[in-house]
Design an enzyme around this catalytic site. Structure first.
Site, PDB file in Angstrom:
ATOM      1  N   LYS A   1      -2.297 -16.651  45.439  1.00 21.98           N
ATOM      2  CA  LYS A   1      -3.308 -16.710  46.497  1.00 21.98           C
ATOM      3  C   LYS A   1      -4.673 -16.528  45.853  1.00 21.98           C
ATOM      4  O   LYS A   1      -4.781 -15.908  44.791  1.00 21.98           O
ATOM      5  CB  LYS A   1      -3.063 -15.588  47.510  1.00 21.98           C
ATOM      6  CG  LYS A   1      -3.666 -15.848  48.867  1.00 21.98           C
ATOM      7  CD  LYS A   1      -2.817 -16.754  49.741  1.00 21.98           C
ATOM      8  CE  LYS A   1      -3.554 -17.135  51.007  1.00 21.98           C
ATOM      9  NZ  LYS A   1      -2.723 -17.888  51.950  1.00 21.98           N
TER      10      LYS A   1
ATOM     11  N   ASP B   1      -6.800 -22.063  53.449  1.00 23.43           N
ATOM     12  CA  ASP B   1      -6.461 -20.868  54.239  1.00 23.43           C
ATOM     13  C   ASP B   1      -7.698 -20.607  55.114  1.00 23.43           C
ATOM     14  O   ASP B   1      -8.485 -21.537  55.353  1.00 23.43           O
ATOM     15  CB  ASP B   1      -6.149 -19.675  53.313  1.00 23.43           C
ATOM     16  CG  ASP B   1      -5.509 -18.498  54.054  1.00 23.43           C
ATOM     17  OD1 ASP B   1      -4.310 -18.557  54.334  1.00 23.43           O
ATOM     18  OD2 ASP B   1      -6.219 -17.524  54.374  1.00 23.43           O
TER      19      ASP B   1
END
Ligand code: NDP
Length: 443
Positions: A127, A167
Site C-alpha cells: 500500500k 484508493d
C-alpha cells in the site's frame, strides 16, 4: 488469543506503540487465526513465521516536491509499504489524503496481504500514498503532484515487483497522470499501475469493480443465509468510487439505497436513490461541491453520520477506516439483517465486537471489497498478454471470484452451530495461503 500469539502481539505493542491503526488490524487477524493455529499445533518456528509475516519487507518514504498554481514549491511525504511478496508482486492502492502516514499504510498493507491471498491470484500485498490533500486543488496542481510523486516511486515499482492502483483520492485521472510520467521516464509500455484508462491498457470494469464486487459478495452472503435481496432497504456511506458503484449495483438488485455521505453529512432519500441520482452526486463532488450543496428530487440533507439516524435492513460502510463506532453499531444491529464493509476496516474495534457478539451477519472489507484488486489482477494478466478482455468476460470472472471468496469464508468461518463468522473465515483463509507460501519459500 493464545499465549504464543499474545507474546508476539505484546512485542509489537512495545515496538510500535504509536501505530494504533496497524496494531488494531494485527490484533483482529491474530484473534481470528487463534483457533486455527492451535488446532494445527503450530511449532515455535511456525509462530516465528507469523512474527515475520507481520513485519513489512520494505517501507519506502520519500519527499515529493511539486509546484502549485501560484508558482510556489510545495512539499509532501510519499510512501510505499511493500509488505509481503510471498504470493507475487506487491499489489495495493495509493491513497492521497492528509491522514496518510506510516501507521495507516501499514494497516492497509497488512490487510491487503490477506485480501489478495483470498482472491486466489498471484498477488503480494502493499500500500502507498501521500499526505497530499487533492481536495480543492486544480487539475494542473494534481498533475504536478502526480508527476513529482512518480519521479521517485518509479524506481521502486515494476510489473514483477510492485503494481500500485488507486484508493482514496486516487482515481482514473491520477493513475493516468502517474502512468504518463512513468512511461516518459522509462520509455516502457508496461502495466505498472492498474486502474488505467482502457486507451492505454486499462481493464473494462476496473472502475466499477470494487463496488460491483461488494454486491456480488453480498448476493452470495444473502443466498447462503436465505435472505431475499430484492426489496431490502440499505444505508451506504461515502460518495466516492466504492460507494457510488455499490449503490448503483444494489439498485440493480432491487435494493432501496437511501443514503450516500461525505465527511460532513449525508443525503437521505426514503424512496431510494436512482442511478441518475448517484451520477448527480458523483458529478457534483467532482466539481468540488459538498453533500449539503447537492440537490436531488425527493431527498434531504442531514448532518452527521447515517448509522444512528437511519434504520435499514442492510448497512454498507464504504468511506474510510473507523467510521463506525460501537455506539453506531448498537443502533445498527437493532435493524440490520447484515452489515457489509465496502471500505477497509470502517468498523472500529468496538463496533466489530458489538456486531459479532450479537451474531449479526457481517462481511469484513478484506473479503467484501476484494473485487477491486481482483480486476486489477485481471488487468495485469491482460497487459502481460497484450490483449483486452471483453467487459462481459471481466464481469463474469469478477463474479466467479467473489463467489469463491465467499465460499472460503464459509469453509473457514462456520462454527459448530452452523453460524458463519465471516471475519474469522476471511482471515484464516487469507492467512493459510500466505503462511504456506512463506514456508515453502524458506522465509
Ligand atoms: P474515494 O476517494 O473515491 O471516496 C472516499 C469517500 O470517503 C468520499 O466520499 C469521502 O468524502 C469519504 N471519506 C474520506 N475520508 C473520510 C472521513 N474521514 N470521514 C468520512 N468520510 C470520509 O475513495 P474510494 O471509494 O476509492 O475508497 C473508499 C474506501 O474503500 C477506502 O477505505 C479504500 O481503502 C477502500 N477500497 C477502495 C478500493 C478501490 O478500488 N477504490 C478497493 C478496495 C478498498 P469526501 O467527499 O468528504 O472526501
Amino acid at each position: 488469543m493464545n499465549t504464543e500469539l499474545q507474546a508476539i502481539y505484546s512485542d509489537l505493542l512495545e515496538k510500535h506503540s504509536h501505530q494504533k491503526t496497524f496494531l488494531q488490524t494485527v490484533k483482529e487477524v491474530y484473534e481470528s487465526i487463534d483457533g486455527y493455529v492451535t488446532d494445527h499445533d503450530f511449532s515455535d518456528e511456525d509462530y516465528h513465521l507469523i512474527r515475520r509475516m507481520t513485519e513489512p519487507e520494505r517501507i519506502i518514504s520519500f519527499k515529493v516536491t511539486w509546484t502549485d498554481d501560484e508558482g510556489k514549491r510545495q512539499i509532501n511525504t510519499g510512501y510505499r509499504v511493500q509488505f509481503n511478496s510471498a504470493l507475487g508482486p506487491y499489489k495495493g492502492g495509493l491513497r492521497f489524503d492528509p491522514s496518510v502516514n506510516e501507521d495507516v499504510l501499514k494497516f492497509l498493507g497488512f490487510e491487503q496481504i490477506f485480501k489478495n491471498s483470498l482472491t486466489g491470484l498471484r498477488l503480494g500485498g502493499g500500500k502507498g500514498g501521500s499526505d497530499f490533500d487533492p481536495r480543492g486543488r486544480s487539475d494542473n496542481e494534481i498533475r504536478s503532484f502526480c508527476r513529482a510523486f512518480i519521479l521517485e516511486l518509479y524506481r521502486h515499482i515494476g510489473i514483477e515487483t510492485d503494481v500500485p492502483a488507486g484508493d482514496i483520492g486516487v482515481g482514473g485521472r491520477e493513475i493516468g497522470y502517474m502512468y504518463g510520467m512513468y512511461k516518459e521516464i522509462t520509455n516502457r509500455n508496461e502495466g505498472v499501475l492498474t486502474g488505467k484508462d482502457e486507451l492505454f491498457g486499462g481493464s473494462c470494469r476496473r472502475t466499477e469493480a470494487t463496488g460491483n464486487g461488494v454486491v456480488y459478495f453480498t448476493e452470495a452472503l444473502a443466498k447462503a443465509n436465505n435472505i431475499e435481496m430484492k426489496g431490502l432497504t440499505a444505508v451506504v456511506s461515502g460518495a466516492g468510487n466504492v460507494a457510488s458503484h455499490t449503490a448503483k449495483k444494489l439498485t440493480d438488485f432491487g435494493v432501496k439505497v437511501m443514503t450516500m455521505s461525505d465527511r460532513c453529512g449525508f443525503i437521505f432519500k426514503e424512496d431510494g436513490l436512482t442511478h441518475k441520482d448517484v451520477d448527480t452526486i458523483v458529478e457534483a463532488r467532482g466539481n468540488g461541491k459538498n453533500m449539503s450543496e447537492i440537490v436531488i428530487n425527493g431527498a434531504v440533507y442531514k448532518e452527521g453520520k447515517p448509522w444512528q439516524q437511519v434504520a435499514a435492513d442492510a448497512y454498507f460502510s464504504c468511506a474510510t477506516q473507523n467510521e463506525v463506532s460501537g455506539v453506531d453499531a448498537r443502533a445498527m444491529i437493532k435493524h440490520a439483517k447484515f452489515i457489509v464493509e465496502g471500505a477497509n476496516m470502517p468498523l472500529d474495534d468496538e463496533a466489530v465486537e458489538v456486531v459479532r457478539e450479537n451474531k449479526t451477519l457481517f462481511a469484513p472489507g478484506k473479503a467484501a471489497n476484494a473485487g477491486g484488486v481482483t480486476v486489477s489482477g485481471i488487468e495485469m494478466a491482460q497487459n502481460a498478454a497484450h490483449y483486452a478482455w471483453s467487459c462481459e468476460e471481466v464481469e463474469a470472472e469478477l463474479k466467479k471470484i467473489m463467489g469463491k471468496i465467499h465460499d472460503q469464508c464459509v469453509k473457514y468461518g462456520k462454527d459448530k452451530d452452523g453460524n458463519i463468522d465471516y471475519v474469522n473465515g476471511a482471515n484464516i483463509a487469507g492467512f493459510a495461503r500466505v503462511f504456506e507460501a512463506m514456508k515453502k519459500l524458506g522465509w
